[in-house]
Design a protein around this motif. Structure first.
Motif, PDB file in Angstrom:
ATOM      1  N   ILE A 563       0.864  -1.187   0.000  1.00 48.70           N
ATOM      2  CA  ILE A 563       0.000   0.000   0.000  1.00 48.70           C
ATOM      3  C   ILE A 563       0.895   1.229   0.000  1.00 48.70           C
ATOM      4  O   ILE A 563       1.805   1.335   0.821  1.00 48.70           O
ATOM      5  CB  ILE A 563      -0.917   0.028   1.231  1.00 48.70           C
ATOM      6  CG1 ILE A 563      -1.794  -1.224   1.276  1.00 48.70           C
ATOM      7  CG2 ILE A 563      -1.799   1.282   1.230  1.00 48.70           C
ATOM      8  CD1 ILE A 563      -2.580  -1.376   2.575  1.00 48.70           C
ATOM      9  N   ILE A 564       0.653   2.147  -0.931  1.00 50.40           N
ATOM     10  CA  ILE A 564       1.417   3.390  -0.957  1.00 50.40           C
ATOM     11  C   ILE A 564       0.515   4.551  -0.539  1.00 50.40           C
ATOM     12  O   ILE A 564      -0.707   4.408  -0.458  1.00 50.40           O
ATOM     13  CB  ILE A 564       2.032   3.658  -2.345  1.00 50.40           C
ATOM     14  CG1 ILE A 564       0.917   3.891  -3.366  1.00 50.40           C
ATOM     15  CG2 ILE A 564       2.944   2.523  -2.761  1.00 50.40           C
ATOM     16  CD1 ILE A 564       1.404   4.550  -4.633  1.00 50.40           C
ATOM     17  N   ARG A 565       1.135   5.696  -0.279  1.00 52.40           N
ATOM     18  CA  ARG A 565       0.363   6.882   0.106  1.00 52.40           C
ATOM     19  C   ARG A 565       1.152   8.127  -0.279  1.00 52.40           C
ATOM     20  O   ARG A 565       2.360   8.064  -0.494  1.00 52.40           O
ATOM     21  CB  ARG A 565       0.101   6.876   1.617  1.00 52.40           C
ATOM     22  CG  ARG A 565       1.367   6.895   2.448  1.00 52.40           C
ATOM     23  CD  ARG A 565       1.090   6.752   3.934  1.00 52.40           C
ATOM     24  NE  ARG A 565       2.337   6.669   4.686  1.00 52.40           N
ATOM     25  CZ  ARG A 565       2.411   6.457   5.994  1.00 52.40           C
ATOM     26  NH1 ARG A 565       1.311   6.310   6.708  1.00 52.40           N
ATOM     27  NH2 ARG A 565       3.582   6.389   6.597  1.00 52.40           N
ATOM     28  N   TRP A 566       0.443   9.241  -0.357  1.00 53.39           N
ATOM     29  CA  TRP A 566       1.131  10.501  -0.629  1.00 53.39           C
ATOM     30  C   TRP A 566       0.398  11.657   0.040  1.00 53.39           C
ATOM     31  O   TRP A 566      -0.778  11.555   0.393  1.00 53.39           O
ATOM     32  CB  TRP A 566       1.299  10.751  -2.126  1.00 53.39           C
ATOM     33  CG  TRP A 566       0.029  10.934  -2.891  1.00 53.39           C
ATOM     34  CD1 TRP A 566      -0.687  12.070  -3.064  1.00 53.39           C
ATOM     35  CD2 TRP A 566      -0.672   9.911  -3.618  1.00 53.39           C
ATOM     36  NE1 TRP A 566      -1.788  11.848  -3.840  1.00 53.39           N
ATOM     37  CE2 TRP A 566      -1.805  10.528  -4.202  1.00 53.39           C
ATOM     38  CE3 TRP A 566      -0.444   8.549  -3.843  1.00 53.39           C
ATOM     39  CZ2 TRP A 566      -2.709   9.820  -4.990  1.00 53.39           C
ATOM     40  CZ3 TRP A 566      -1.351   7.858  -4.618  1.00 53.39           C
ATOM     41  CH2 TRP A 566      -2.454   8.479  -5.182  1.00 53.39           C
ATOM     42  N   ALA A 567       1.120  12.752   0.194  1.00 56.99           N
ATOM     43  CA  ALA A 567       0.583  13.992   0.740  1.00 56.99           C
ATOM     44  C   ALA A 567       0.735  15.077  -0.311  1.00 56.99           C
ATOM     45  O   ALA A 567       1.833  15.321  -0.811  1.00 56.99           O
ATOM     46  CB  ALA A 567       1.328  14.385   2.017  1.00 56.99           C
ATOM     47  N   GLU A 568      -0.367  15.724  -0.665  1.00 60.48           N
ATOM     48  CA  GLU A 568      -0.320  16.809  -1.640  1.00 60.48           C
ATOM     49  C   GLU A 568       0.370  18.036  -1.027  1.00 60.48           C
ATOM     50  O   GLU A 568       0.238  18.303   0.169  1.00 60.48           O
ATOM     51  CB  GLU A 568      -1.735  17.188  -2.080  1.00 60.48           C
ATOM     52  CG  GLU A 568      -2.511  16.041  -2.732  1.00 60.48           C
ATOM     53  CD  GLU A 568      -2.155  15.813  -4.189  1.00 60.48           C
ATOM     54  OE1 GLU A 568      -1.120  16.348  -4.651  1.00 60.48           O
ATOM     55  OE2 GLU A 568      -2.902  15.093  -4.880  1.00 60.48           O
ATOM     56  N   THR A 569       1.102  18.758  -1.838  1.00 63.16           N
ATOM     57  CA  THR A 569       1.839  19.931  -1.367  1.00 63.16           C
ATOM     58  C   THR A 569       0.895  20.945  -0.728  1.00 63.16           C
ATOM     59  O   THR A 569      -0.134  21.313  -1.302  1.00 63.16           O
ATOM     60  CB  THR A 569       2.593  20.591  -2.529  1.00 63.16           C
ATOM     61  OG1 THR A 569       3.517  19.644  -3.076  1.00 63.16           O
ATOM     62  CG2 THR A 569       3.357  21.818  -2.060  1.00 63.16           C
ATOM     63  N   GLY A 570       1.251  21.358   0.461  1.00 66.18           N
ATOM     64  CA  GLY A 570       0.459  22.345   1.178  1.00 66.18           C
ATOM     65  C   GLY A 570      -0.886  21.838   1.634  1.00 66.18           C
ATOM     66  O   GLY A 570      -1.732  22.632   2.064  1.00 66.18           O
ATOM     67  N   GLY A 571      -1.095  20.523   1.570  1.00 59.71           N
ATOM     68  CA  GLY A 571      -2.388  19.974   1.941  1.00 59.71           C
ATOM     69  C   GLY A 571      -3.492  20.313   0.959  1.00 59.71           C
ATOM     70  O   GLY A 571      -4.667  20.107   1.257  1.00 59.71           O
ATOM     71  N   ASP A 572      -3.131  20.813  -0.218  1.00 58.43           N
ATOM     72  CA  ASP A 572      -4.098  21.233  -1.223  1.00 58.43           C
ATOM     73  C   ASP A 572      -4.256  20.122  -2.250  1.00 58.43           C
ATOM     74  O   ASP A 572      -3.331  19.832  -3.020  1.00 58.43           O
ATOM     75  CB  ASP A 572      -3.610  22.521  -1.891  1.00 58.43           C
ATOM     76  CG  ASP A 572      -4.571  23.024  -2.952  1.00 58.43           C
ATOM     77  OD1 ASP A 572      -5.648  22.417  -3.139  1.00 58.43           O
ATOM     78  OD2 ASP A 572      -4.229  24.033  -3.610  1.00 58.43           O
TER      79      ASP A 572
END
Length: 736
Positions: A563-572
Motif C-alpha cells: 500500500i502506498i500513500r502521498w501527501a499533496e503539497t500544502g495539503g491542497d
C-alpha cells in the motif's frame, strides 16, 4: 455438440497487461530517491517533524503523529457521521486467527450475518432463489446480481438523502462479473459452430447470456432497521429497489458525448449507450450520489480480424486497452447467440467490436469506446438515467474517491487503473465547491464532473511527484503524437492510457482502491501484486517492490503486494506536486526476509485490494489473494495509520533500497474478519451511526452454499454488528 467448462473465477482472474511503453517504473523511482535521501540524511530516517516543516498537511494540529484531528471537521459533505466520535488510540479487539474454514469468522464480541445473496428478489411476485437455477433470465433484471463488490449506504429521511440518517437507507452495490458455471441451470456451455473466424466458432445459449448480462451492474436496495434485534432487513416493496444492468440505457456526459469515436448503430449521435459493466470498486460523491466504476470491461467484448476497415490509430487504441485482433475476451462469448434469439435489436451483436459495415453508425465497432468510465447514479431518483462521466477518463477504473471538500475550492477525485504497469489519476473540477449542492443529484454531477482537468501521476527520483495534465494541445497531446495522434479532448479522454504514456506517467503495479484519510488528508492506494516483478525484463526488481521470491511453491514475483500513500503539497488536493512513501508491505509473517513491515500472525496479510477510511480515520483493508490462501482465506483488517515519512529507509535481502512507513504493531493493525474458503472479501461501507459494517463476499466455494440458503455457493453481503448493539470498535473509541 460439445460443452466447455469455464474455470471458476476465470472472468475475474484475467488481469490485463497491455502497456507497451518503457516509462520509468515506480520501483526505479524509489530506488533513486532513497539514494538521494541517504546522502542528505546520512542514512537516518526522516522524522515527520523534520519533513513536514516544509510540507504542512490538511488538518494536522502539529507534526506529532499522536495529535491528529479530522480534516474538515464535521462539515465534510456527504460523509456519514453521528455524534462526536474520534479515532481509536489503539485497536483493542482480539485478532481473528488465520482460517481456511468453510464459514466466515469475525472478532469476538461481534456477529456476522448474510443478507442479499445472489438472486434475491427486489420486487414482489418473483419466486425466491432455487438451487436448480431455473429462474428466467429476464427475472434477473429484478434480482440481486452476482459477485457483489463496491457499495455505499445512503441514509434516507423521508424520500431524500440524509448523510446522518441510519434507521432507513439505500444500500447501493456493484456486481462485478458472474460465475457462469454456477449461474446457469446448464453450467457453462459453449456450442460448436462452423463459422470461419476462431472466436465465432463458438455459440452460447441466449438465455445464459441474457442472465449473465442482467447479473452485471448495480443494485439499489432499500433497507430498514429491524424493530427487534440488530441490523437491517430488505424493504420488499419499495420504489427505490432497482437494477442497472449491462442492458440499461445510460447517458454519455462530458467532453466525449457526441464524439465520432462513440457513435454506434444504437445511437448514431454518440450520446447514449446500452449498459454498465464489470462494476468493481465504488465511491460516493460529495453531493450524495453513487459513483460506480467500469473495470475489466474488455472481457465481455470480442474482436475479429478487422484491421483493414480501421485506421492505424483505431487499431492501436483497441490494443492499448487489451483488445487485439481475434480477441475473445474472458470467455463470455456474449456476442455469439443467434440474432433471431434476441428480444431487442442487436441484443448480442453489440458485444462484437468488429468493423463489419461501411461506417461506424451501422455496426458496433465503437461500442467498446462507450465503456470504461466512472458512472454516476442517483439512487433517490429511480426514473433518472445514469451518466457516464467521461471527463474522468476511460480506463480500468477500480474505484473513485474524493478528497474532503472545502467551500470555494475545487472538488478532487482520485482513481487507479487496475492493470499491470498502469497509472494513477486524479480529476480536479473547474467548478468550486458549494455546500448548497449537497443532495443536488445528477445536476450537481453535471456541475462538478463534466468540466475539469484530468491528471496522471509522475513519481520523480527525488521523492517528489507531480501531476501532469491530460489536456489536448498541451505536452504533445496533439496530432504529432507518434503512436496515437490526438485531434481533440474527446480522443485524449477515450484513450487516456495512450495520453498518459505520452506524458511519461509512472508505471504502477495494479493500482486498485483509493481512499483519503479524513485525519491527515493523505491519499492511500493498494497495489495488489505483480507476478512479473523481477521476472520480466520490463519489470525489473527495484526499490518499491524489492522482493522477488517463492511462496508456497508459486512462481517468483511480488506475490503479496503493498500500500502506498502521498501527501499533496500544502495539503491542497488541487496541487500539482506531492510527496509519497510506502505505508505497508504485505507478506506472510513467517517469511522473515521479506516481512519488511514486521507483521505478525495477528495482522499479516497478502494482496491488499479494497480500502476504506471510515469517518473516524480507521483504515479498513480487504484482500483478494491467491498467494497466501493455503494459510488463510481472504480477510478484513482494521488499521490506524500515521503519516507520510513516519518510517525509515530499509535495505532488503535482495540488496534493494526502499523506504516505508512506521513498522506495524498489533495496536495499529489487526485482523478483524476472515471470509469463507475460496472467497474475495470486498466492498465495504459503514452506517452513519457506526453500528453496522457491511462487507461483500465474492465467489465463495461450494461449502458456503448452505449459509446463503440452498447448496449453490452464492455471493452475498455480510452485515457485521457488535453483540451489545454498540458502535463498531466501541471498545477503543472515545465518545464525547
Amino acid at each position: 455438440m460439445t460443452q466447455t467448462s469455464q474455470p471458476k473465477n476465470f472472468a475475474h482472474e484475467m488481469i490485463e497487461d497491455s502497456n507497451p511503453t518503457n516509462n520509468l517504473d515506480f520501483q526505479t523511482v524509489i530506488s533513486r530517491r532513497l539514494q538521494r535521501r541517504s546522502l542528505l540524511k546520512g542514512g537516518a530516517g526522516l522524522t515527520a517533524a523534520a519533513f513536514f516543516g516544509a510540507l504542512p498537511l490538511v488538518g494536522c494540529q502539529s507534526d506529532e503523529g499522536d495529535n491528529l484531528i479530522p480534516a474538515g471537521g464535521d462539515n465534510q459533505a456527504a460523509v456519514p457521521a453521528s455524534g462526536s466520535l474520534s479515532r481509536p488510540e489503539a485497536l483493542k479487539f482480539n485478532a481473528v486467527a488465520h482460517s481456511t474454514a468453510a464459514q466466515m469468522s469475525v472478532a469476538k464480541g461481534y456477529s456476522a450475518e448474510i443478507i442479499l445473496p445472489l438472486g434475491t428478489p427486489l420486487m414482489p411476485g418473483l419466486e425466491d432463489w432455487r438451487d436448480d437455477r431455473l429462474q428466467s433470465a429476464e427475472s434477473f433484471e429484478w434480482r440481486v446480481g452476482d459477485n457483489h463488490d463496491g457499495m455505499w449506504f445512503f441514509g434516507k429521511q423521508g424520500s431524500s438523502y440524509h448523510p446522518k440518517a441510519s434507521d432507513n437507507g439505500l444500500l447501493v452495490m456493484n456486481h462485478e462479473y458472474v460465475n457462469s458455471e454456477e449461474l446457469s441451470p446448464f453450467g457453462y456451455k459453449v456450442l460448436d459452430n462452423n463459422n470461419a473466424a476462431p472466436i465465432f466458432q463458438k455459440r452460447r445459449l441466449a438465455s445464459d447470456v441474457r442472465r449473465e448480462v442482467n447479473c452485471h451492474g448495480v443494485c439499489v436496495a432499500e433497507l430498514q432497521k429491524r424493530s427487534h434485534g440488530r441490523g437491517y432487513e430488505l424493504v420488499p416493496v419499495s420504489k427505490y429497489n432497482r437494477r442497472i444492468t449491462s442492458s440499461t440505457v445510460t447517458q454519455l456526459s462530458g467532453p466525449v458525448a457526441g464524439s465520432d469515436w462513440v457513435k454506434t448503430k444504437f445511437d448514431p449521435t454518440g450520446h447514449q449507450t446500452r449498459g454498465i459493466n464489470n462494476n468493481c470498486g465504488a465511491g460516493l460523491s460529495p453531493w450524495g450520489t453513487y459513483l460506480t466504476t467500469e473495470e475489466n470491461f474488455v472481457g465481455v467484448f470480442a474482436r475479429g480480424q478487422d484491421d483493414s476497415k480501421l485506421t492505424a490509430a483505431q487499431n492501436y487504441g483497441r490494443a492499448r486497452y487489451g483488445a487485439n485482433p481475434n480477441f475473445a475476451g474472458n470467455g463470455y462469448f456474449w456476442h455469439t447467440p443467434a440474432a433471431g434469439e434476441a428480444i431487442f435489436e442487436d441484443e448480442f451483436s453489440r458485444w462484437d467490436m468488429t468493423a463489419v459495415a461501411a461506417n461506424a453508425t451501422e455496426d458496433y465497432r465503437n461500442n467498446f469506446n462507450t465503456f470504461g468510465y466512472i458512472t454516476e447514479i442517483d439512487p433517490f431518483d429511480p426514473r433518472s438515467v445514469s451518466k457516464k462521466r467521461t471527463a474522468l477518463g476511460r480506463f480500468a477504473h477500480e474505484n473513485c474517491a474524493y478528497a474532503p471538500v472545502v467551500e470555494g475550492k475545487p472538488v478532487v477525485f482520485y482513481m487507479g487503473d487496475d492493470a499491470r504497469g498502469e497509472y494513477i489519476y486524479k480529476f480536479v473540477s473547474s467548478a468550486l465547491w458549494s455546500n448548497k449542492d449537497i443532495g443536488g443529484g445528477l445536476k450537481a454531477g453535471d456541475k462538478y464532473m463534466d468540466k475539469g482537468t484530468l491528471y496522471v501521476a509522475v513519481f520523480h527520483e527525488d521523492g517528489r511527484g507531480e501531476w501532469r495534465a491530460l489536456v489536448y494541445g498541451q505536452n504533445s497531446l496533439d496530432s504529432t503524437n507518434s503512436e496515437l495522434p490526438f485531434y481533440g479532448q474527446d480522443e485524449v479522454l477515450i484513450f487516456a492510457r495512450a495520453a498518459a504514456d505520452a506524458l511519461g506517467a509512472t508505471k504502477m503495479d495494479r493500482p486498485e482502491w483509493v481512499s483519503v484519510s479524513p485525519i491527515t488528508g493523505e491519499v492511500y492506494v493498494t497495489l495488489t501484486n505483480n507476478k512479473y516483478r523481477g521476472e520480466k525484463s520490463d519489470q525489473p526488481l527495484s526499490a518499491s517492490n524489492p522482493r522477488s521470491y517463492h511462496v508456497g511453491g508459486k512462481a517468483r514475483g511480488n506475490n503479496n503486494g503493498h500500500i502506498i500513500r502521498w501527501a499533496e503539497t500544502g495539503g491542497d488536493h488541487a496541487a500539482t506536486s506531492f510527496e509519497w512513501d510506502i505505508y505497508l508491505f504485505a507478506a506472510p509473517y513467517d517469511l522473515a526476509a521479506e516481512n519488511l513491515s514486521a507483521l505478525t500472525a495477528k495482522n499479516d496479510f497478502s494482496s491488499p485490494d479494497g480500502l476504506y477510511f471510515d469517518p473516524r480515520g480507521v483504515l479498513w483493508i480487504q484482500t483478494d489473494d491467491g498467494a497466501y490462501t493455503d494459510t488463510s482465506s481472504c480477510m478484513l483488517l482494521a488499521a490506524l495509520p500515521g503519516k507520510v515519512n513516519d518510517g525509515a529507509p530499509i535495505t532488503t535481502s535482495a540488496n534493494q533500497a526502499s523506504f516505508m512507513g512506521k513498522t506495524a504493531s498489533e495496536d495499529t493493525i489487526k485482523r478483524f474478519f476472515v471470509g469463507p474458503k475460496g472467497c474475495e472479501v470486498t466492498g465495504i461501507t459503514l452506517t452513519p451511526d457506526f453500528k453496522t459494517l457491511f462487507v461483500n463476499i465474492q465467489h465463495p466455494e461450494e461449502s458456503w452454499g448452505a449459509v446463503a440458503g440452498g447448496s449453490t455457493p452464492r455471493s452475498a453481503t455480510v452485515m457485521i454488528t457488535k453483540d451489545d448493539g454498540d458502535v463498531i470498535l466501541a471498545e477503543s473509541v472515545n465518545q464525547a
